[in-house]
Design a protein around this motif. Structure first.
Motif, PDB file in Angstrom:
ATOM      1  N   LEU A 108      -4.032  -7.606  13.730  1.00  0.00           N
ATOM      2  CA  LEU A 108      -4.972  -7.953  13.032  1.00  0.00           C
ATOM      3  C   LEU A 108      -6.330  -7.569  13.397  1.00  0.00           C
ATOM      4  CD1 LEU A 108      -3.351 -11.108  11.659  1.00  0.00           C
ATOM      5  CD2 LEU A 108      -3.359  -8.946  10.738  1.00  0.00           C
ATOM      6  N   PRO A 119      -7.682  -4.594  10.864  1.00  0.00           N
ATOM      7  CA  PRO A 119      -6.064  -4.865  10.740  1.00  0.00           C
ATOM      8  C   PRO A 119      -5.673  -3.768  10.515  1.00  0.00           C
ATOM      9  CG  PRO A 119      -7.147  -5.716   8.845  1.00  0.00           C
ATOM     10  CD  PRO A 119      -8.354  -5.078   9.397  1.00  0.00           C
ATOM     11  N   ARG A 123       0.562  -4.789   5.068  1.00  0.00           N
ATOM     12  CA  ARG A 123      -0.127  -5.439   3.734  1.00  0.00           C
ATOM     13  C   ARG A 123      -1.738  -5.066   3.765  1.00  0.00           C
ATOM     14  NH1 ARG A 123       0.056 -11.793   4.165  1.00  0.00           N
ATOM     15  NH2 ARG A 123      -0.328 -12.217   6.433  1.00  0.00           N
ATOM     16  N   TYR A 124      -2.319  -4.722   4.782  1.00  0.00           N
ATOM     17  CA  TYR A 124      -3.605  -4.447   4.646  1.00  0.00           C
ATOM     18  C   TYR A 124      -3.935  -2.946   4.759  1.00  0.00           C
ATOM     19  CZ  TYR A 124      -4.704  -9.223   6.192  1.00  0.00           C
ATOM     20  OH  TYR A 124      -4.787 -10.597   6.546  1.00  0.00           O
ATOM     21  N   HIS A 127      -2.882  -2.100   0.593  1.00  0.00           N
ATOM     22  CA  HIS A 127      -3.480  -2.855  -0.367  1.00  0.00           C
ATOM     23  C   HIS A 127      -4.114  -1.979  -1.353  1.00  0.00           C
ATOM     24  CE1 HIS A 127      -7.578  -2.942   0.736  1.00  0.00           C
ATOM     25  NE2 HIS A 127      -7.425  -3.037   1.880  1.00  0.00           N
ATOM     26  N   LEU A 138      -5.533 -11.224  -0.226  1.00  0.00           N
ATOM     27  CA  LEU A 138      -4.950 -10.998   1.337  1.00  0.00           C
ATOM     28  C   LEU A 138      -5.968 -12.217   2.167  1.00  0.00           C
ATOM     29  CD1 LEU A 138      -4.920  -7.072   1.901  1.00  0.00           C
ATOM     30  CD2 LEU A 138      -3.074  -8.672   1.941  1.00  0.00           C
ATOM     31  N   TYR A 140      -7.980 -13.499   4.969  1.00  0.00           N
ATOM     32  CA  TYR A 140      -9.132 -12.789   5.428  1.00  0.00           C
ATOM     33  C   TYR A 140      -9.095 -12.838   6.919  1.00  0.00           C
ATOM     34  CZ  TYR A 140     -13.900 -12.242   6.714  1.00  0.00           C
ATOM     35  OH  TYR A 140     -15.208 -11.827   7.532  1.00  0.00           O
ATOM     36  N   ILE A 144     -11.481  -6.467   7.612  1.00  0.00           N
ATOM     37  CA  ILE A 144     -10.975  -6.275   6.079  1.00  0.00           C
ATOM     38  C   ILE A 144     -11.764  -5.441   4.971  1.00  0.00           C
ATOM     39  CG2 ILE A 144     -11.368  -8.413   5.122  1.00  0.00           C
ATOM     40  CD1 ILE A 144      -8.676  -8.384   3.744  1.00  0.00           C
ATOM     41  N   THR A 519      -5.221 -17.240   7.580  1.00  0.00           N
ATOM     42  CA  THR A 519      -4.399 -16.192   8.214  1.00  0.00           C
ATOM     43  C   THR A 519      -3.650 -16.909   9.356  1.00  0.00           C
ATOM     44  OG1 THR A 519      -6.183 -14.607   7.882  1.00  0.00           O
ATOM     45  CG2 THR A 519      -4.259 -14.015   9.300  1.00  0.00           C
TER      46      THR A 519
END
Length: 580
Positions: A108, A119, A123-124, A127, A138, A140, A144, A519
């Motif tokens: 991350l 990150p 999934r980051y 996206h 998502l 934070y 990001i 998170t």
């Protein structure tokens, strides 16, 4: 039995954690400055390669695949060291090139000053583009980004090899360019995709679950004091309005929101220590928790330490005199090394390394302790340190039914006497003659009660205390808030340091969670504590707390002190703060 337990735990910890301590160090001068770490990246390649060959992962389990070993250790699928090049032609190899150095174990990322490491979990990376944070569903984290093209397998490979982002623009100069073949690249991308896919244990929509662990040989007075603080802190925390996590509008709106109740589970262990890990697994199955907070141990904490590392559960600042030595693991954080730090302080004093020596060389040392107590491990650590310098060290183990005065016979024939004793034994020294002026005498401050140690007046002028906390007059303003909190809530102060340390642990957890927003990842919790700890103003008994990556002990030093007068409790330091 204690030696066998400790040896077994350390063997597992060595296999599980040596790599972790190595690969988390920064890889270049730029990153040394970036993370404010004074660590030597040049020594990072040998150990990971050896363990990778053995197929042992950073969690002590068989390596999952080449992707994990690349990310965590900088070892390619072939077993060869990973090679990367930074701007300016600086080449990194092996663990110095591992992704974990910058993107951290969680994947991350991190933030320091104006620099942000983004990150890189699946999934980051994948996206879809969003106009702003309001549309980005998502958790934070710093770094990001919403308004960019999603990565694909191809553009991730391009970013890793060529330093170009999903839109073909150059990445930060901090991002090296890696030489990876197609098979290793596919393995690494697959690892990133699943890195944060686990559902966090102990996290519900409105509740965060925590455990505190108490060993059967823990002091019952300290146990009550610790639980009083924990239970009251959780009660206070849960007074605030609760609710489910709202949609992520802005990081500013999300920061510091209290939206989950804290629930405390008290795990009381029973029986011999070789059965504790099985008990802990049963507790975890019945009561899944996000982290272990505080806790209280007796003569050994090794099985709890090993359990938390095996299960990847953060264990935050337990009250233990003998933590598992070394900085080799990831999930277990301690405020201090306890009596092991005291052994290092005494060793420095005996060897004259603090510049305040006693005027003559010490050639022989005698240690006194009771079998099975914390002093046994400390005595072993001190003996090992002194024998490296040719100093003869002998030990006298006091039998359970024996008076300590009897055990002192023959101590006068040595240059230095070191006592690892509890208050009852210290008080019993009144029946023993004071040592000769030529004998240097040291005792454990932690075991004896710090400034409240009942050292007889006849011994005070000749005895120095290892004191791994700040001096009473200097720490007063840092502990007044905690003791005021105790008074307002009618919490009896029965174990000052344990209760102050427990309150400190609770505060550190609360502050860290508020910055984590939503998170809830165990690795990320540990990383945020590492990042935030040195900015803490109220540090309790300790003058300063810091945790760089790869460090597990927040307070690094202590004093050698003595009583200023025969009948008082005022202490004077024999020198400056010592960091062994």
């Amino acid at each position: 039995m204690l030696d066998k337990e400790r040896s077994f735990a350390r063997i597992r910890i060595l296999l599980r954690g040596v790599v972790f301590a190595q690969v988390q160090r920064p890889a270049s001068l730029a990153l040394v400055l970036f993370f404010a770490l004074a660590l030597d990246a040049g020594n990072l390649s040998a150990a990971p390669a050896t363990l990778a060959t053995a197929g042992v992962s950073s969690a002590g389990k068989p390596a999952a695949d080449a992707g994990e070993t690349i990310f965590r250790r900088g070892i390619q699928g072939s077993g060869q060291a990973l090679v990367a090049t930074r701007d300016g032609g600086v080449q990194l190899q092996g663990a110095a090139a591992a992704c974990i150095n910058c993107h951290r174990p969680s994947g991350l990322g991190a933030k320091a000053g104006r620099d942000t490491i983004p990150p890189i979990t699946g999934r980051y990376l994948f996206h879809p583009r969003a106009k702003d944070m309001e549309d980005l569903d998502l958790p934070y984290v710093d770094g990001i980004r919403a308004d960019r093209d999603p990565y694909t397998d191809e553009t991730i490979a391009r970013a890793i090899r060529s330093g170009l982002n999903s839109e073909g623009k150059p990445l930060s100069y901090l991002m090296p360019q890696f030489a990876l073949n197609d098979a290793d690249m596919a393995a690494l991308i697959a690892y990133l995709k699943r890195l944060d896919q686990r559902r966090p244990r102990g996290v519900a929509d409105t509740v965060l679950h925590f455990a505190t662990i108490i060993t059967p040989d823990a002091d019952p007075v300290k146990r009550r004091g610790m639980l009083d603080v924990l239970q009251q802190y959780f009660t206070d925390k849960n007074v605030f309005p609760l609710g489910a996590t709202p949609p992520l509008r802005t990081s500013r709106r999300m920061m510091f929101m209290v939206n989950r109740r804290w629930q405390l589970h008290v795990w009381e262990l029973t029986g011999p220590s070789d059965g504790w890990e099985q008990q802990l697994k049963q507790h975890l199955a019945a009561e899944p928790v996000f982290a272990v907070l505080s806790g209280l141990g007796g003569k050994t904490w090794a099985p709890i330490h090993a359990f938390c590392e095996d299960e990847a559960i953060p264990c935050l600042f337990p009250n233990v005199e003998t933590p598992v030595g070394g900085d080799s693991d990831f999930y277990s954080l301690y405020l201090s090394k306890g009596v092991l730090l005291e052994a290092e302080l005494i060793a420095k004093k005996i060897l004259g390394a603090d510049g305040t020596g006693r005027g003559r060389a010490v050639k022989s040392v005698r240690q006194i302790y009771r079998a099975g107590d914390s002093g046994e491990a400390a005595a072993q650590a001190l003996a090992a340190a002194l024998k490296q310098h040719g100093i003869a060290v002998s030990s006298r183990v006091v039998r359970p039914d024996e008076n300590v005065a009897k055990a002192l016979k023959g101590a006068a024939r040595t240059d230095a006497l070191v006592m690892w004793l509890r208050p009852a034994d210290i008080a019993a020294l009144a029946a023993a003659p004071a040592p000769k002026a030529s004998t240097a005498v040291f005792m454990s401050g932690l075991m004896g009660g710090l400034e409240h140690a009942p050292l007889p007046p006849s011994w005070r002028s000749s005895t120095s205390l290892a004191y791994p906390v700040d001096l009473p007059e200097r720490r007063r303003y840092r502990v007044d808030y905690a003791f005021g909190w105790f008074a307002i809530r009618h919490i009896p102060v029965v174990a000052e340091q344990v209760q102050a340390d427990t309150y400190l642990a609770c505060g550190l957890l609360a502050e860290t969670l508020s910055h984590m927003v939503d998170t809830f990842v165990g690795d990320y919790l540990v990383e945020r504590i590492e990042d935030m700890l040195e900015r803490r103003i109220l540090t309790g008994y300790y003058p300063r707390l810091t945790l760089a990556s790869g460090q597990r002990f927040a307070s690094k030093g202590g004093y050698i002190v003595r009583f200023a007068e025969p009948d008082g409790v005022r202490l004077v330091a024999e020198g400056d703060w010592i960091v062994p």
